[in-house]
Each structure stands twice: as structure tokens, then as C-alpha cells.
Design an enzyme around this catalytic site. Structure first.
Site, PDB file in Angstrom:
ATOM      1  N   ASP A   1       0.864  -1.170   0.000  1.00  6.30           N
ATOM      2  CA  ASP A   1       0.000   0.000   0.000  1.00  6.30           C
ATOM      3  C   ASP A   1       0.904   1.224   0.000  1.00  6.30           C
ATOM      4  OD1 ASP A   1      -3.194   0.377   0.543  1.00  6.30           O
ATOM      5  OD2 ASP A   1      -2.076   2.120   1.259  1.00  6.30           O
TER       6      ASP A   1
ATOM      7  N   ASP B   1       4.988   3.067  -3.922  1.00  5.47           N
ATOM      8  CA  ASP B   1       4.186   3.657  -4.983  1.00  5.47           C
ATOM      9  C   ASP B   1       4.342   2.816  -6.243  1.00  5.47           C
ATOM     10  OD1 ASP B   1       2.942   5.193  -6.898  1.00  5.47           O
ATOM     11  OD2 ASP B   1       4.149   6.994  -6.561  1.00  5.47           O
ATOM     12  N   ILE B   2       3.266   2.154  -6.656  1.00 11.97           N
ATOM     13  CA  ILE B   2       3.367   1.244  -7.796  1.00 11.97           C
ATOM     14  C   ILE B   2       3.046   1.939  -9.126  1.00 11.97           C
ATOM     15  CG2 ILE B   2       3.007  -0.848  -6.456  1.00 11.97           C
ATOM     16  CD1 ILE B   2       0.205   0.663  -8.593  1.00 11.97           C
TER      17      ILE B   2
ATOM     18  N   ASN C   1      -4.443  -4.588  -7.493  1.00 10.12           N
ATOM     19  CA  ASN C   1      -5.665  -4.004  -6.945  1.00 10.12           C
ATOM     20  C   ASN C   1      -5.584  -2.487  -6.774  1.00 10.12           C
ATOM     21  OD1 ASN C   1      -8.278  -4.074  -5.234  1.00 10.12           O
ATOM     22  ND2 ASN C   1      -6.766  -3.128  -3.873  1.00 10.12           N
TER      23      ASN C   1
ATOM     24  N   TYR D   1     -11.215   7.342 -14.941  1.00 14.39           N
ATOM     25  CA  TYR D   1     -11.358   6.061 -14.238  1.00 14.39           C
ATOM     26  C   TYR D   1     -11.912   4.991 -15.175  1.00 14.39           C
ATOM     27  CZ  TYR D   1     -12.717   2.689 -10.650  1.00 14.39           C
ATOM     28  OH  TYR D   1     -12.861   1.544  -9.902  1.00 14.39           O
TER      29      TYR D   1
END
Length: 277
Positions: A65, A91-92, A118, A182
Site C-alpha cells: 500500500d 508507490d506502484i 488491486n 477512471y
């Protein structure tokens, strides 16, 4: 190697993996025992439920996360229940973060053979008011992030002989008012899922997507506009209620397991029938 030889080689590779899956089915114990899962955005909501469910099914879980304290809390919850977990905050949305998180997960738990993408963010704005920087930020997290995570974990997933990627998309691919970034990011994620399934399938890696509908999460509860939208939509769907995070997690656990060993490139809608109304 010509095209015919490559096809023959791929077929032999696939045949070589079938007994491993069949043998796994005969084992007693949790269905994900011996597996290592990395779940992004797992500090709260759906991601938290996924991490807990995979751990319940026997997997060692790396909890990612961007908020370190949320990741640590989920790791502690898994450990308290007798599971094995590590928190790997980061941070992905950037390649460095993806590589760092993947390396940390493997160093602590062993090679990753389940990846659940996710992590996601939302930004609501009408097209005339939508700033370019907000569009880019949403796509970096929701679409670039899963691609970079798959890239970082691809070698480990392939080496396992039973790697699985589950991307968390959304029923919003159908298109909602006032959230173009989104919706576009989640639509792109479905196409990425199919592309990765096509490319990585020959290496024994399955890639699928789960598309949740309106789920009772902090994001829904904390945004009156989203909450009202959800309440309107569930009135016209077959199952007239919002879903719960664990119902999404159940679908993810199945797709990650060998019970779904012949499923790849699929999109599983967990939306109370909203997309089929």
C-alpha cells in the site's frame, strides 16, 4: 526457430505443466498452501479483503500500500490469524516502486507466483473540467501500475510454472457519467489483461480480471456522490444490494488457485448482475 517449431515447443511446455497442476489438486490442506502472493493497494477495502482471503487459503502474502501504516496493519492482522505476511509499502505507479516492492516481497517470502493488481484511484470530473494532470495521475496508478508490476514479476511468475495475475478492473468499463479517466483506465486494464494472457500463457502464467460493481468500501461511504450513484444503480440490478469486499476476494482467490487452472484472459464480473441488466 520457425513458427511450426515454436508451436510444437509451446505445446510440449504446456503438456509438461499439466501433471504439476493435477498433483496439486490431490494435496490436502488450504488450496493456496505454498504459494506467495503480492497484493497491491491492500491496506484497505477490497485489497485488504483479498490479502486476508489469500492468507486464509494458505498463501504467504506481501501486503503493498502507498500508506505504510495501512499495509502494516493488514500484515499484523494476517500474522495474528496464524498466517505469514510482510508489508511492502511503495508507490506502484512508477517503475522504481514496482521493482522495489517486487524485490522486497521475494526477499522476505520467496518468489512471487500470484500477483493481484488491486491498487487504484478515482477522480470525478466532467470532460470539460477534467485537468490533464488528473487524467495522467489516474492512468499512471490504474493502468501503468499493473503493467509495470506484471513486468517486474514476470520472470518469477513464469519460473513457478503456475503463475497467476489477477487484475482488479471495474464494472465502470460500461461507462459512468463524470469519471472518464477512471472508466478509461479500467477499460484499458481489461485489454491489458487479454494481451498479457496471450503473451504469458505459453510460459504457464494465467492472467484474468475481476470487475467489481458497487462494493461497500470507504471510498463509496466517504463520497456522497458515489454513494448516491450506487444506490440508484442497485435498484435496477438483479441483486438489489451493494456487494461486500469479501465477495470480490472470493472471486480473486478462485482465479489465483489451481481450481481455475484452465481459465485465462477472462473477465469475471462481481457486480450483482448490474452489467447484465
Amino acid at each position: 526457430m520457425d513458427a511450426g517449431s515454436r508451436e510444437e515447443h509451446a505445446t510440449k511446455q504446456d503438456r509438461g505443466r499439466v501433471p504439476q497442476v493435477e498433483e496439486t489438486r490431490k494435496r490436502s490442506g488450504p488450496r493456496l498452501e505454498g504459494r506467495v502472493a503480492l497484493v497491491t493497494g491492500a491496506g484497505r477495502g477490497i485489497g485488504r479483503a483479498i490479502a486476508l482471503r489469500l492468507a486464509e487459503d494458505g498463501a504467504a502474502v506481501a501486503v503493498n500500500d502507498i500508506a505504510a501504516h495501512h499495509a502494516a496493519a493488514v500484515r499484523e492482522a494476517i500474522a495474528s490469524a496464524g498466517g505469514r505476511a510482510v508489508d511492502v509499502p511503495g508507490d506502484i505507479s512508477m517503475i522504481e516502486g514496482c521493482q522495489s516492492v517486487t524485490r522486497a516481497a521475494a526477499a522476505a517470502l520467496g518468489p512471487v507466483d500470484i500477483l493481484v493488481n488491486n491498487a487504484g484511484i478515482e477522480h470525478r470530473a466532467r470532460v470539460r473540467d477534467h485537468r490533464a494532470e488528473d487524467w495522467e495521475r489516474v492512468l499512471r496508478v490504474n493502468l501503468q501500475g499493473p503493467f509495470l508490476m506484471a513486468q517486474a514479476a514476470a520472470d518469477m511468475l513464469a519460473a513457478s510454472g503456475r503463475g497467476a495475475i489477477v487484475n482488479i478492473a471495474s464494472a465502470a468499463i460500461m461507462g459512468f457519467f463524470g469519471q472518464p479517466a477512471y472508466d478509461a483506465s479500467k477499460g484499458g486494464l481489461l485489454t491489458l489483461t487479454r494481451s498479457l494472457a496471450t503473451e504469458l500463457g505459453r510460459e504457464g502464467v494465467r492472467v484474468n480480471a475481476v470487475c467489481p460493481g458497487f462494493i461497500e468500501t470507504d471510498m463509496v461511504q466517504g463520497d456522497p456522490e458515489i454513494r448516491q450513484l450506487g444506490e440508484r444503480q442497485v435498484r435496477i440490478q438483479p441483486l438489489r444490494r451493494m456487494g461486500l469486499p469479501h465477495e470480490v476476494a472470493n472471486a480473486v482467490a478462485w482465479l489465483a488457485s489451481d481450481e481455475a487452472s484452465y481459465v485465462t484472459g477472462a473477465s469475471l464480473f462481481v457486480d450483482g448482475g448490474w452489467s447484465r441488466r
